[in-house]
Design an enzyme around this catalytic site. Structure first.
Site, PDB file in Angstrom:
ATOM      1  N   TYR A 139     100.522 158.196  64.447  1.00 41.46           N
ATOM      2  CA  TYR A 139      99.275 157.743  64.376  1.00 41.46           C
ATOM      3  C   TYR A 139      98.373 158.934  64.979  1.00 41.46           C
ATOM      4  O   TYR A 139      98.657 160.012  64.678  1.00 41.46           O
ATOM      5  CB  TYR A 139      99.129 156.455  64.941  1.00 41.46           C
ATOM      6  CG  TYR A 139      97.896 155.826  64.679  1.00 41.46           C
ATOM      7  CD1 TYR A 139      97.707 155.465  63.247  1.00 41.46           C
ATOM      8  CD2 TYR A 139      96.882 155.431  65.552  1.00 41.46           C
ATOM      9  CE1 TYR A 139      96.461 154.937  62.941  1.00 41.46           C
ATOM     10  CE2 TYR A 139      95.633 154.978  65.209  1.00 41.46           C
ATOM     11  CZ  TYR A 139      95.521 154.304  63.802  1.00 41.46           C
ATOM     12  OH  TYR A 139      94.456 153.892  63.575  1.00 41.46           O
ATOM     13  N   LYS A 210      98.537 152.396  61.228  1.00 40.64           N
ATOM     14  CA  LYS A 210      98.369 151.276  61.930  1.00 40.64           C
ATOM     15  C   LYS A 210      99.423 150.301  61.794  1.00 40.64           C
ATOM     16  O   LYS A 210      99.826 149.600  62.575  1.00 40.64           O
ATOM     17  CB  LYS A 210      97.002 150.958  61.854  1.00 40.64           C
ATOM     18  CG  LYS A 210      96.357 149.718  62.518  1.00 40.64           C
ATOM     19  CD  LYS A 210      96.397 150.195  64.250  1.00 40.64           C
ATOM     20  CE  LYS A 210      95.501 151.035  64.580  1.00 40.64           C
ATOM     21  NZ  LYS A 210      94.021 150.648  64.678  1.00 40.64           N
TER      22      LYS A 210
END
Length: 402
Positions: A139, A210
Site C-alpha cells: 500500500y 486496500k
C-alpha cells in the site's frame, strides 16, 4: 449424521457432496476457506477446482510445495511438483529473503503482486507475518508509484473495470465476477489517487491494495472482497498521450452523465449482493466524495476512509491527548494545513464532537476550527489582511504551546 463425502471426477472438476454440511447449512471447501456466511442459502454441494494442472494455477486454492503427499495423490499432483514437501513457514522465510534482495520498492511491489496471483494463501501469510515491513510495499507509499505505472506493469487484471462503455449493463458486468458472496467493495474513479492527482483507470492499484489490508488486518475473506474502478475518462493529458494507458482515452465525464453511471453502479451492487454489502468510496475528488456520502448514506452501507476513517483515528488521538494538555475540545482552537477530504473530514468530526459535548450548535463549534490550503485561510468572510493576521496569531499560539 456422519459426514459423507462423494467425489465425481469430471475432467478438471470434482463435485463434493457433504451431507453433514447440507443439514447444518454450511458449505465445506476442503481446498481453502469455509465459504459459509450467516446469510448464505443452504446448499448441499460446492464445485471447486480439484485436479492437478488447473489446481496449481488457481491462486485461491494453490499451496505450491506445501501440498502434502496425501494431497498430491488425492488431487492428481504427482509429477507436477518437485518431490520435496515444503511447509508454508519455510516458504515465507524463502520469499522474504528474496524480496529483501530488491532495492527498488516497485520491484518488491511487483513480487508481492505476482505471489498474490499464484498463491493467495502464501501471500496473506507473508503479509500478516511481516506487516510492518510489507505494508509500505503493498500500500502507501509504493502503491502510488505502482498506479502511476500501472499500464506498464499490469499482468493479470484484478477486480472489475466498469467504464462508460458498460453504461446500461453494469449488473451484467457484476455477474461476470466469479465470487458471489461479496461483503466489501472498494471503489474508486481514479480522480484523486493519494496525493498524485488524476490517474484515471490506473487507480485500480488502490482498491486492490486496500482490500489486501481488509484481509490481512481485518480478517475479511479474500473471496468476499471486490476491487472496482469506475472509468469515466481522465483529465491527465500525460496519460491520454501514453500509448500504454489502459483506460478510456477521453476527458472525464461530469454532471448528469457521471451521476447516472455511479447511480446505476450503486443500484446494481445492492441488487446483486444485497443490502449488507459495504461500499467504500476511495480516492474520489472532494467535490464528488462528500456528495456520494450524502446521497447514498441513507440507502446503502457506505464508507469513505479519507473522510471518516482518518477522522475517527485523529479524533481518538486528540481525546487521548487532552489527558496530557488538559481542558476540553471546545477550549482549544484547531488549525489545519490542507482542506482536502481528510482535513475537512477531521475538522467536521471534531466540530460534531464539540457540539455533542457542549450541546452548542454545530455552526458555533465550527468557528473553533481553521483550515488553510496552499494559498489562503478557508473562510467566506474577513478581508485578506485579516486572514493573514489571524493565521499569524494561530501559528504564534501553536509555537508558544510547544
Amino acid at each position: 449424521m456422519e459426514s459423507t463425502l462423494k467425489e465425481l471426477r469430471d475432467g478438471n472438476t470434482v463435485l463434493e457432496v457433504d451431507s453433514k454440511s447440507a443439514v447444518s447449512g454450511g458449505v465445506r471447501d476442503v481446498h481453502g476457506e469455509d465459504a459459509a456466511t450467516e446469510d448464505q442459502i443452504v446448499t448441499p454441494w460446492t464445485i471447486s477446482v480439484a485436479s492437478g494442472y488447473s489446481l496449481l494455477r488457481n491462486p485461491h486454492h494453490n499451496k505450491g510445495l506445501a501440498f502434502t503427499e496425501k494431497e498430491r495423490d488425492h488431487h492428481y499432483l504427482r509429477g507436477l511438483l518437485p518431490p520435496s514437501v515444503v511447509s508454508q513457514d519455510l516458504q515465507v522465510k524463502k520469499l522474504m529473503a528474496n524480496i529483501r534482495q530488491y532495492t527498488v520498492p516497485l520491484q518488491k511491489y511487483m513480487a508481492m503482486m505476482d505471489l498474490q496471483e499464484r498463491n493467495e494463501k502464501l501471500f496473506y501469510k507473508l503479509l500478516m507475518d511481516n506487516v510492518e515491513e510489507l505494508l509500505p510495499v503493498v500500500y502507501t507509499p509504493t502503491v502510488g508509484e505502482a498506479c502511476q505505472k500501472y499500464g506498464s506493469i499490469l499482468r493479470r487484471p484484478q477486480g472489475l473495470f466498469i467504464s462508460l462503455n458498460e453504461k446500461g449493463k453494469i449488473l451484467e458486468v457484476l455477474k461476470n465476477w466469479p465470487e458471489k458472496n461479496i461483503q466489501v467493495i472498494v471503489v474508486t474513479d481514479g480522480e484523486r489517487i493519494l496525493g498524485l492527482g488524476d490517474l484515471g483507470c490506473q487507480g485500480m492499484g488502490i482498491p486492490v491494495g486496500k482490500l489486501s489490508l481488509y484481509t490481512a488486518l481485518g480478517g475479511v475473506r479474500p473471496s468476499a472482497c471486490l476491487p472496482v474502478t469506475i472509468d469515466v475518462g481522465t483529465n491527465n493529458q500525460k496519460l491520454l498521450d501514453d500509448e500504454f494507458y489502459i483506460g478510456l482515452r477521453q476527458k472525464r465525464a461530469t454532471g448528469q452523465e457521471y451521476a447516472e453511471l455511479i447511480h446505476e453502479f450503486m443500484c446494481a451492487v445492492k441488487q446483486n449482493y444485497g443490502e449488507k454489502v459495504l461500499v467504500q468510496f476511495e480516492d474520489f475528488a472532494n467535490h464528488n466524495a462528500f456528495d456520494l456520502l450524502a446521497r447514498y448514506g441513507t440507502t446503502h452501507l457506505v464508507f469513505n476512509d479519507d473522510i471518516q476513517g482518518t477522522a475517527s483515528v485523529v479524533l481518538a488521538g486528540l481525546i487521548s491527548a487532552l489527558n496530557l494538555v488538559g481542558g476540553t475540545l471546545a477550549e482549544h482552537t484547531f488549525l489545519f494545513l490542507g482542506a482536502g477530504e481528510a482535513g475537512t473530514g477531521i475538522a467536521e468530526l471534531i466540530a460534531l464532537e464539540m457540539s455533542k459535548q457542549t450541546q452548542a450548535p454545530l455552526e458555533e463549534t465550527r468557528k473553533k476550527i481553521w483550515l488553510v490550503d496552499s494559498k489562503v485561510v478557508q473562510t467566506q468572510s474577513a478581508p485578506s489582511k485579516m486572514k493573514y493576521f489571524l493565521l499569524c496569531g494561530l501559528l504564534y499560539s501553536s509555537y508558544r504551546f510547544k
